[in-house]
Design a protein around this motif. Structure first.
Motif, PDB file in Angstrom:
ATOM      1  N   SER A 104       0.854  -1.182   0.000  1.00 42.28           N
ATOM      2  CA  SER A 104       0.000   0.000   0.000  1.00 42.28           C
ATOM      3  C   SER A 104       0.889   1.230   0.000  1.00 42.28           C
ATOM      4  N   TYR A 105       0.338   2.331  -0.454  1.00 45.11           N
ATOM      5  CA  TYR A 105       1.071   3.595  -0.484  1.00 45.11           C
ATOM      6  C   TYR A 105       0.227   4.666   0.185  1.00 45.11           C
ATOM      7  N   ILE A 106       0.867   5.476   1.015  1.00 43.35           N
ATOM      8  CA  ILE A 106       0.205   6.620   1.626  1.00 43.35           C
ATOM      9  C   ILE A 106       0.824   7.881   1.025  1.00 43.35           C
ATOM     10  N   VAL A 107       0.009   8.610   0.271  1.00 44.84           N
ATOM     11  CA  VAL A 107       0.420   9.877  -0.329  1.00 44.84           C
ATOM     12  C   VAL A 107       0.187  10.985   0.691  1.00 44.84           C
ATOM     13  N   CYS A 108       1.206  11.787   0.936  1.00 40.81           N
ATOM     14  CA  CYS A 108       1.065  12.972   1.788  1.00 40.81           C
ATOM     15  C   CYS A 108       0.751  14.137   0.847  1.00 40.81           C
ATOM     16  N   ASP A 109      -0.474  14.597   0.896  1.00 44.24           N
ATOM     17  CA  ASP A 109      -0.999  15.517  -0.115  1.00 44.24           C
ATOM     18  C   ASP A 109      -0.330  16.884  -0.186  1.00 44.24           C
ATOM     19  N   ASP A 110       0.298  17.328   0.889  1.00 42.65           N
ATOM     20  CA  ASP A 110       0.920  18.654   0.908  1.00 42.65           C
ATOM     21  C   ASP A 110       2.428  18.565   1.077  1.00 42.65           C
ATOM     22  N   ASP A 111       3.002  17.442   0.694  1.00 40.17           N
ATOM     23  CA  ASP A 111       4.427  17.167   0.866  1.00 40.17           C
ATOM     24  C   ASP A 111       5.272  18.081  -0.020  1.00 40.17           C
ATOM     25  N   LEU A 112       6.279  18.698   0.563  1.00 41.86           N
ATOM     26  CA  LEU A 112       7.219  19.523  -0.204  1.00 41.86           C
ATOM     27  C   LEU A 112       8.518  18.776  -0.486  1.00 41.86           C
ATOM     28  N   ALA A 113       8.802  17.709   0.253  1.00 40.39           N
ATOM     29  CA  ALA A 113      10.038  16.954   0.067  1.00 40.39           C
ATOM     30  C   ALA A 113       9.928  15.963  -1.092  1.00 40.39           C
TER      31      ALA A 113
END
Length: 157
Positions: A104-113
Motif C-alpha cells: 500500500s502507499y500513503i500519499v502525503c498531499d501537501d508534501d514539499l520533500a
C-alpha cells in the motif's frame, strides 16, 4: 506488516524479496523503486560522476520535512537529521520486492520533500493507495490520523 517512510522505501524494496514472512508493505511518502532504478533516476537527476561522500540535510529541512509539525517536535526531528550517503541516491535496486508482496502507499498531499505528483507515480505501483493531508512527516504532525490509517490498512488492506 512493515511500514517505511521516504528513502526507507528503497532498502525495503530490496529487502522484501528476501523476506518470505512479510505479508504487507506500506510505503509512506516513500520510494518503491523498480529493479534497475535508483532514487536519482526516478527523480530525473544526473547520475554521472563518482558518488562519494555524503549529502547534508537541506537548509530548508524544517519546511520540507516537518512543515506542519509542532515546533518542539520539528526541532527534535531536525536535531536528529544526519548527512546521507551520496551513493544511496544513485545505487540501483536489483529487485522490486513490492511486486511479490502486497503493498500500500500513503500519499502525503501537501508534501514539499517528495512532491505529490511523484508520489502518485510511485503509488500506482502498489496494490492500494491512501491519502493523508499534510506534509512529509505525518507521524509528527498527524500521529493519530496516521495510526488510524495504518490500522485500517493492516485490517483491511
Amino acid at each position: 506488516m512493515t511500514s517505511r517512510h521516504s528513502y526507507g522505501g528503497v532498502p525495503v524494496t530490496e529487502a522484501l524479496a528476501e523476506a518470505p514472512n512479510a505479508v504487507h508493505a506500506v510505503f509512506l511518502a516513500a520510494y518503491p523503486l523498480e529493479a534497475g532504478e535508483s532514487l536519482a533516476s526516478f527523480l530525473g537527476l544526473p547520475e554521472s560522476g563518482e558518488a562519494v561522500g555524503s549529502v547534508p540535510p537541506p537548509e530548508d529541512a524544517r519546511e520540507l520535512f516537518f512543515g506542519d509539525a509542532a515546533q518542539e517536535a520539528a526541532e527534535r526531528a531536525l536535531a536528529r537529521l544526519t548527512p546521507q550517503s551520496a551513493r544511496s541516491f544513485r545505487e540501483r535496486v536489483t529487485t522490486a520486492g513490492w511486486r511479490s508482496t502486497r503493498s500500500s502507499y500513503i500519499v502525503c498531499d501537501d508534501d514539499l520533500a517528495l512532491e505529490p505528483a511523484h508520489q502518485e507515480r510511485l503509488a500506482a505501483r502498489t496494490d492500494t493507495v491512501h491519502h493523508l493531508p499534510g506534509s512529509h512527516s505525518p507521524f509528527l504532525s498527524r500521529p493519530t490520523e496516521l495510526a488510524a490509517l495504518l490500522d485500517r490498512i493492516a485490517t483491511t488492506g
